[in-house]
Design a protein around this motif. Structure first.
Motif, PDB file in Angstrom:
ATOM      1  N   ASP A   1      22.757 -57.757 -17.155  1.00  0.00           N
ATOM      2  CA  ASP A   1      23.272 -58.472 -15.980  1.00  0.00           C
ATOM      3  C   ASP A   1      24.794 -58.413 -15.879  1.00  0.00           C
ATOM      4  O   ASP A   1      25.362 -58.468 -14.790  1.00  0.00           O
ATOM      5  N   PHE A   2      25.430 -58.334 -17.034  1.00  0.00           N
ATOM      6  CA  PHE A   2      26.876 -58.520 -17.059  1.00  0.00           C
ATOM      7  C   PHE A   2      27.459 -57.666 -18.179  1.00  0.00           C
ATOM      8  O   PHE A   2      26.909 -57.614 -19.289  1.00  0.00           O
ATOM      9  N   GLY A   3      28.565 -56.995 -17.893  1.00  0.00           N
ATOM     10  CA  GLY A   3      29.228 -56.189 -18.908  1.00  0.00           C
ATOM     11  C   GLY A   3      30.712 -56.478 -18.923  1.00  0.00           C
ATOM     12  O   GLY A   3      31.306 -56.794 -17.885  1.00  0.00           O
ATOM     13  N   ALA A   4      31.304 -56.404 -20.109  1.00  0.00           N
ATOM     14  CA  ALA A   4      32.739 -56.658 -20.204  1.00  0.00           C
ATOM     15  C   ALA A   4      33.297 -55.917 -21.402  1.00  0.00           C
ATOM     16  O   ALA A   4      32.572 -55.587 -22.344  1.00  0.00           O
ATOM     17  N   ALA A   5      34.598 -55.658 -21.347  1.00  0.00           N
ATOM     18  CA  ALA A   5      35.274 -55.005 -22.467  1.00  0.00           C
ATOM     19  C   ALA A   5      36.675 -55.563 -22.573  1.00  0.00           C
ATOM     20  O   ALA A   5      37.203 -56.146 -21.616  1.00  0.00           O
ATOM     21  N   SER A   6      37.255 -55.399 -23.751  1.00  0.00           N
ATOM     22  CA  SER A   6      38.635 -55.837 -23.940  1.00  0.00           C
ATOM     23  C   SER A   6      39.419 -54.726 -24.628  1.00  0.00           C
ATOM     24  O   SER A   6      38.851 -53.720 -25.022  1.00  0.00           O
ATOM     25  N   ASP A   7      40.733 -54.925 -24.749  1.00  0.00           N
ATOM     26  CA  ASP A   7      41.574 -53.844 -25.270  1.00  0.00           C
ATOM     27  C   ASP A   7      41.943 -54.070 -26.726  1.00  0.00           C
ATOM     28  O   ASP A   7      41.439 -54.995 -27.378  1.00  0.00           O
ATOM     29  N   GLY A   8      42.853 -53.230 -27.241  1.00  0.00           N
ATOM     30  CA  GLY A   8      43.258 -53.273 -28.639  1.00  0.00           C
ATOM     31  C   GLY A   8      43.580 -54.666 -29.119  1.00  0.00           C
ATOM     32  O   GLY A   8      43.057 -55.133 -30.131  1.00  0.00           O
TER      33      GLY A   8
ATOM     34  N   PRO B   1      41.519 -47.923 -27.039  1.00  0.00           N
ATOM     35  CA  PRO B   1      40.964 -49.264 -26.827  1.00  0.00           C
ATOM     36  C   PRO B   1      41.445 -49.832 -25.503  1.00  0.00           C
ATOM     37  O   PRO B   1      42.125 -50.850 -25.440  1.00  0.00           O
ATOM     38  N   ASP B   2      41.088 -49.129 -24.420  1.00  0.00           N
ATOM     39  CA  ASP B   2      41.589 -49.450 -23.092  1.00  0.00           C
ATOM     40  C   ASP B   2      40.381 -49.728 -22.204  1.00  0.00           C
ATOM     41  O   ASP B   2      39.590 -48.819 -21.928  1.00  0.00           O
ATOM     42  N   PRO B   3      40.181 -50.971 -21.795  1.00  0.00           N
ATOM     43  CA  PRO B   3      38.950 -51.320 -21.082  1.00  0.00           C
ATOM     44  C   PRO B   3      38.998 -50.891 -19.617  1.00  0.00           C
ATOM     45  O   PRO B   3      39.291 -51.680 -18.725  1.00  0.00           O
ATOM     46  N   ASN B   4      38.745 -49.629 -19.370  1.00  0.00           N
ATOM     47  CA  ASN B   4      38.647 -49.173 -17.981  1.00  0.00           C
ATOM     48  C   ASN B   4      37.449 -48.241 -17.863  1.00  0.00           C
ATOM     49  O   ASN B   4      36.757 -47.975 -18.848  1.00  0.00           O
ATOM     50  N   LEU B   5      37.213 -47.738 -16.659  1.00  0.00           N
ATOM     51  CA  LEU B   5      36.005 -46.941 -16.418  1.00  0.00           C
ATOM     52  C   LEU B   5      36.015 -45.641 -17.203  1.00  0.00           C
ATOM     53  O   LEU B   5      34.967 -45.066 -17.478  1.00  0.00           O
ATOM     54  N   VAL B   6      37.188 -45.165 -17.563  1.00  0.00           N
ATOM     55  CA  VAL B   6      37.282 -43.900 -18.294  1.00  0.00           C
ATOM     56  C   VAL B   6      37.051 -44.127 -19.790  1.00  0.00           C
ATOM     57  O   VAL B   6      36.218 -43.473 -20.414  1.00  0.00           O
ATOM     58  N   HIS B   7      37.771 -45.078 -20.371  1.00  0.00           N
ATOM     59  CA  HIS B   7      37.751 -45.211 -21.832  1.00  0.00           C
ATOM     60  C   HIS B   7      36.592 -46.061 -22.365  1.00  0.00           C
ATOM     61  O   HIS B   7      36.175 -45.862 -23.499  1.00  0.00           O
ATOM     62  N   ALA B   8      36.088 -46.997 -21.587  1.00  0.00           N
ATOM     63  CA  ALA B   8      34.937 -47.793 -22.045  1.00  0.00           C
ATOM     64  C   ALA B   8      33.651 -47.082 -21.603  1.00  0.00           C
ATOM     65  O   ALA B   8      32.751 -47.678 -21.007  1.00  0.00           O
ATOM     66  N   HIS B   9      33.550 -45.779 -21.960  1.00  0.00           N
ATOM     67  CA  HIS B   9      32.467 -44.963 -21.393  1.00  0.00           C
ATOM     68  C   HIS B   9      31.068 -45.415 -21.803  1.00  0.00           C
ATOM     69  O   HIS B   9      30.156 -45.367 -20.989  1.00  0.00           O
TER      70      HIS B   9
END
Ligand code: VG1
Ligand code: CO
Length: 543
Positions: free
Chosen positions: A271-278, A250-258
């Motif tokens: 238009d917009f994308g976002a992710a959050s972590d554990g 649950p790591d919001p980066n380019l690798v893990h939020a594939h």
């Protein structure tokens, strides 16, 4: 119900790292392991009798079991009341918000943040103080010292509580309130941001995707983005917290939020994308086919802060962790604001925020936040971006490019070497330390070293000094290479190498960061003898 005093013996290595104690679940499942640490926390505190404790976690494996133990120990140790999130769920920023709002004595967060969850993965526990932030080093050191001599702990002999029904109950003399994990936090967000404007943005067809990564932000994002702000159903993906986060990191980066990255860089991207972590304190921000580095995100948010109602009066200052790029410093200079450089870890921002010296803070590791709580806050950053997008009516990439054109671009990248042999990693750091004096003033591969040191920080509020916070090699053009070892991993060592170069010329703002930084990346490998010492010819993760 009676209080038991149980005998125990210490476990070695109950030493909180960058953000609490993180270990494999199997370590936490050893007899008395969790109990020892919790009692060590309570033994290190004074004056909590009859007071309120906030308790919750990111829902990972062992969350519920740990909560039952901590509730019984809090009751036996004399807390007056515990506020616990329904289902044991509370995000890290929500814990901070709730501690502050209800003037609690402190809080306990159960999470290993961005580390994977499950029976063979990670668990963690962190204590937060009454201001709402992570315990400062003096407290974590006291907890560790206590854990090394502990001989007994107190626990109430009682049946487990039902954590799924909202409402008040009792555990011996202690009140327990199972609370809605989202309500207080959502109310705070509504006061900081222009929900009307953001609602209008969505009503106008603006499309967003939020990846909760099967972690704690699922319920928060669904309530706030879909229910309160009217984003279409399905805007939030992976929105149900799962004990193993669906098997992912649950790591919001380019690798893990594939999944999110594939959508944002694919055809017909939102238009917009976002992710959050554990545990909900990190954020990744994406535009259509565009990635915003966390350092740039902090700079852009700071430069446009007054567009959000909560910050209309302007910022008092900006603080960033040392390895974070210097992009926010340029904004601070332009706005005439003080800018602070702290060691890695959110606990170092607490005093600056409490003293009213800084309003926005950030770390390169996808952490952004403000003085609204004392933790970094993933959804806060997302809402801040939404508020800007609603006001500026430009795409994400347009906003960032305009920012670079005005302030210049700080090319930035972090290279992580995970699971490195610990002794090899220590040796590499020792080698770097031994060469700092030698490199100063020298020209290395055409880069002239202005300063090479081991970062030490003197807290401007309480004067406490934190040493050995990372090796900095700073060049005369402001470029930097920074090396440090992670304090959050649970297997071997993780070497982090941070590389930064400033580019003023807008004609050269469109390079790939790895290309723009190639010379420094090579030099970083040479100076630290990375391949020779670790056996690794390439990093495990590049962000
Ligand atoms: C990492 C990040 C650091 C962050 C910490 C806790 O620490 O680099 O910036 O504050 O995680 O984040 P380290 O020591 O591994 O580099 V969280 O979201 O895990 O609470
Ligand atoms: Co986190």
């Amino acid at each position: 119900m009676s209080v038991s005093i149980r005998q125990t013996t210490p476990y070695e290595g109950q030493k909180p790292g960058t953000s609490g104690l993180r270990k494999k679940v199997s370590v936490f499942q050893q007899p008395n392991y969790l109990e020892n640490f919790v009692q060590s926390i309570f033994d290190s505190l004074e004056g909590f009798q009859g007071q309120t404790l906030v308790l919750g976690g990111d829902g990972r494996y062992f969350n519920r079991e740990a909560i039952q133990v901590i509730l019984k120990m809090a009751a036996a140790n004399g807390f007056g009341r515990v506020l616990v999130g329904q289902g044991g769920i509370l995000s890290t920023p929500a814990v901070s918000c709730i501690i502050r709002k209800y003037r609690a004595f402190g809080g306990i967060v159960l999470s290993a943040s961005h580390n994977p969850g499950g029976p063979s993965e990670d668990f963690g526990i962190k204590y937060n103080i009454s201001a709402g932030g992570p315990a400062p080093e003096a407290v974590t050191e006291a907890i560790h010292a206590r854990s090394q001599v502990i001989s007994q702990y107190k626990i109430l002999e009682a049946a487990d509580l039902d954590l799924d029904q909202i409402g008040a109950t009792r555990l011996g003399a202690m009140a327990v309130e199972v609370i809605d994990p989202v309500a207080d936090y959502a109310e705070l967000m509504g006061r900081l941001f222009d929900f009307e404007k953001i609602r209008a943005l969505f009503a106008g067809g603006f499309r967003m995707r939020f990846d909760a990564m099967h972690a704690v932000t699922g319920p928060y994002a669904t309530r706030i983005l879909e229910d309160l702000l009217g984003a279409p159903k399905g805007t939030v993906i992976h929105g149900t917290p799962l004990p193993d986060f669906g098997g992912g990191h649950p790591d919001p980066n380019l690798v893990h939020a594939h999944d999110l990255v594939a959508e944002m860089f694919g055809a017909n991207a939102p238009d917009f994308g976002a992710a959050s972590d554990g545990d909900g304190d990190r954020n990744m921000i994406l535009g259509r086919g565009f990635y915003v580095t966390p350092s740039d995100s902090l700079a852009v948010l700071a430069a446009n802060a007054t567009l959000a109602p909560g910050y209309a009066a302007g910022l008092k200052g900006i603080a960033r962790s040392m390895p974070t790029s210097q992009a926010p410093d340029r904004v601070a200079r332009a706005l005439g604001l003080p800018c602070f450089e702290t060691p890695t870890g959110w606990k170092f921002f607490g005093n600056l925020l409490d003293a009213g010296m800084a309003t926005f803070c950030g770390e390169e590791s996808f952490g952004t936040g403000s003085d609204h709580v004392r933790e970094k806050d993933g959804l806060w950053a997302v809402l801040m971006w939404l508020n800007l997008l609603a006001e500026l009516k430009r795409p994400v990439d347009g906003i960032v490019r305009a920012h670079w054109a005005r302030y210049g671009r700080n090319y930035y990248s972090r290279h992580d070497y995970e699971g490195v042999d610990s002794r090899a990693a220590e040796g590499l750091m020792a080698h770097l330390r031994a060469h700092l004096a030698v490199w100063s003033g020298q020209s290395l591969n055409g880069f002239t070293v202005a300063q090479a040191d081991d970062f030490a920080y003197t807290d401007p509020v309480d004067g406490s000094i934190s040493r050995k916070q990372g090796i900095r090699v700073i060049f005369t053009d402001g470029s930097r290479i920074v090396y440090r070892l992670s304090g959050t991993g649970t297997e071997g060592a993780t070497l982090r190498v941070y590389i930064e170069r400033f580019e003023a010329d807008p004609a050269r703002h469109d390079q790939d960061p790895q290309t723009a930084l190639a010379g420094l990346i090579t030099l970083a490998g040479q100076l630290a003898e990375i391949e020779h010492r670790t056996g690794r010819s390439a990093p495990t993760v590049i962000t």
